[in-house]
Design a protein around this motif. Sequence first.
Motif, PDB file in Angstrom:
ATOM      1  N   GLN A 374       0.843  -1.203   0.000  1.00 58.48           N
ATOM      2  CA  GLN A 374       0.000   0.000   0.000  1.00 58.48           C
ATOM      3  C   GLN A 374       0.881   1.258   0.000  1.00 58.48           C
ATOM      4  OE1 GLN A 374      -2.632   0.277   3.382  1.00 58.48           O
ATOM      5  NE2 GLN A 374      -3.366   2.319   2.789  1.00 58.48           N
ATOM      6  N   SER A 375       1.932   1.244   0.809  1.00 63.95           N
ATOM      7  CA  SER A 375       2.834   2.391   0.873  1.00 63.95           C
ATOM      8  C   SER A 375       3.510   2.622  -0.488  1.00 63.95           C
ATOM      9  CB  SER A 375       3.885   2.152   1.954  1.00 63.95           C
ATOM     10  OG  SER A 375       4.902   3.115   1.861  1.00 63.95           O
ATOM     11  N   ARG A 376       3.920   1.537  -1.102  1.00 66.62           N
ATOM     12  CA  ARG A 376       4.563   1.604  -2.422  1.00 66.62           C
ATOM     13  C   ARG A 376       3.618   2.254  -3.436  1.00 66.62           C
ATOM     14  NH1 ARG A 376       5.258  -0.859  -7.210  1.00 66.62           N
ATOM     15  NH2 ARG A 376       7.312  -1.698  -7.745  1.00 66.62           N
ATOM     16  N   ARG A 377       2.360   1.859  -3.357  1.00 60.70           N
ATOM     17  CA  ARG A 377       1.363   2.351  -4.321  1.00 60.70           C
ATOM     18  C   ARG A 377       1.012   3.813  -4.042  1.00 60.70           C
ATOM     19  NH1 ARG A 377      -2.245  -1.408  -3.308  1.00 60.70           N
ATOM     20  NH2 ARG A 377      -3.395  -0.126  -1.826  1.00 60.70           N
ATOM     21  N   GLU A 378       0.856   4.168  -2.750  1.00 59.37           N
ATOM     22  CA  GLU A 378       0.325   5.489  -2.402  1.00 59.37           C
ATOM     23  C   GLU A 378       1.419   6.501  -2.087  1.00 59.37           C
ATOM     24  OE1 GLU A 378      -2.528   4.789   0.717  1.00 59.37           O
ATOM     25  OE2 GLU A 378      -3.778   3.517  -0.579  1.00 59.37           O
ATOM     26  N   GLY A 379       2.675   6.041  -1.987  1.00 56.20           N
ATOM     27  CA  GLY A 379       3.790   6.957  -1.756  1.00 56.20           C
ATOM     28  C   GLY A 379       3.739   7.633  -0.392  1.00 56.20           C
TER      29      GLY A 379
END
Length: 424
Positions: A374-379
């Motif tokens: 999720q962090s990777r996707r949402e930055g």
Amino acid sequence: MSERVTFGLIGAGKISRSQHLPNLVRAPHIHLKTVCDLNADLVHEARRQYDIPHGVTRHEDLLADPDIEAVLIATRDDVHVPLAIAAMEAGKHVYVEKPLAETPEECRRIIRVQEKSGRRLAVGFNRRMAPAYQLAKRIMASHGGARNLHYRISDAYFIWGKEFGAAPGTRIIHEVCHVFDLLCYLTGSEVTSIYCAAARDDDESMLLRFANGAVASVLSSGYATYDMPKETMEAILELGSLTVSDCVELRTFGLDDYQPVHRFAGHVHPERDAIHSELFEKMGEEAMIQLRRIYYEKSTRLDALRATGGNPALRRQLEDDLGHHAPMINYMMDKGWLHAVDHFAQCLLKDLPCELATTEDGLRAARITQAAIQSRREGRVVRLEEPKAGLASQTRTVRIDASDSARRMPARTKSAAPLSGGIL
Ligand SMILES: NC(=O)c1ccc[n+]([C@@H]2O[C@H](COP(=O)([O-])OP(=O)(O)OC[C@H]3O[C@@H](n4cnc5c(N)ncnc54)[C@H](O)[C@@H]3O)[C@@H](O)[C@H]2O)c1
């Protein structure tokens, strides 16, 4: 009481051929009765090679055998859940390869069945049982704990999207889950937040914050070459530090009650050359790097000769050198595979608490994985909700008989104050 647990193995693919088949037949507390795979040729080959009494192609037939007390599930990740559930419902204890499941929701399904069945389940996060990490854990425990860690795990141009058409971040589910579990195990703490940045698919850097104030960075890449060690860890302790290189060498710095260098014998496959094992014990990281380089150079030369069709004699020589007797490059080190399955069997026999990852630890790894993606996707930084009481990681340390070359010296550096709580 029997001195061995009767096991069945489901899945006779790559990891079983490189690890589980040879390990289950030589583990002192295991009797491997049956091997099962959808592919009858693999069943036949496994039985022939390891002299296994029974073989089946339907897992239902293996699970119906009342002699079988425990199963090792080594199928691909997407069928861990139905097989683990079927096995526990059939009354079997389960050792399932990592990850326990691909999502936290699926892990919770397994936990519900496990609670009803009363069976034991261990997840194959085998690095916990690698002699190098067992020693690292003991050193950390006696030196105030790890405060700041860095872990690199990389592969030789193995891009999940290219290989399996998988979505960005899949490497985190299938590979980095090992590191998430190991870091929680070593720190004895829970991840409270994670930030993940990607340079490209399967090339990520992550920053983790733990509930006890420790922090860790994880570098995961599918773009290395295999002359580079697959994984290394650096840990700054309350006072002093240590490094682990590819499970073959542990170095300590500033710790006067541990020797500065500890080396660990390699993992031996009964069908393959074993000299690497002794070289690792004598020379540690240097031997591992030189062996990796030799195999890398030979395979690069072989690829070039195959592309040009040149020098058939040299090509045959290289094929022979790199053939099925050569050690497998990422399976030469002792990453704890054999100790893990045998420890599970011992815990079943003596009804002991288990050092291996539980269903809750499997769920925790899946939650960290999900947050990383999720962090990777949402930055952005993703916080993990507080774990429920009873889901804390296990912090005991088990001593493995294997060749940890540790010889403790009189202690002068002592544990410092325990880590305080921290918020990102
Ligand atoms: N711990 C480690 O170091 C490590 C390393 C590599 C892979 N793994 C894990 O091991 C697992 C297997 O990976 P692999 O590379 O060996 O995969 P693989 O595809 O080579 O082998 C899986 C085997 O399972 C069989 N299978 C699938 N469904 C089945 C069923 N219902 N009944 C019987 N057999 C069935 C397939 O026919 C296949 O032969 C994966 O979960 C992977 O993440 C762990």
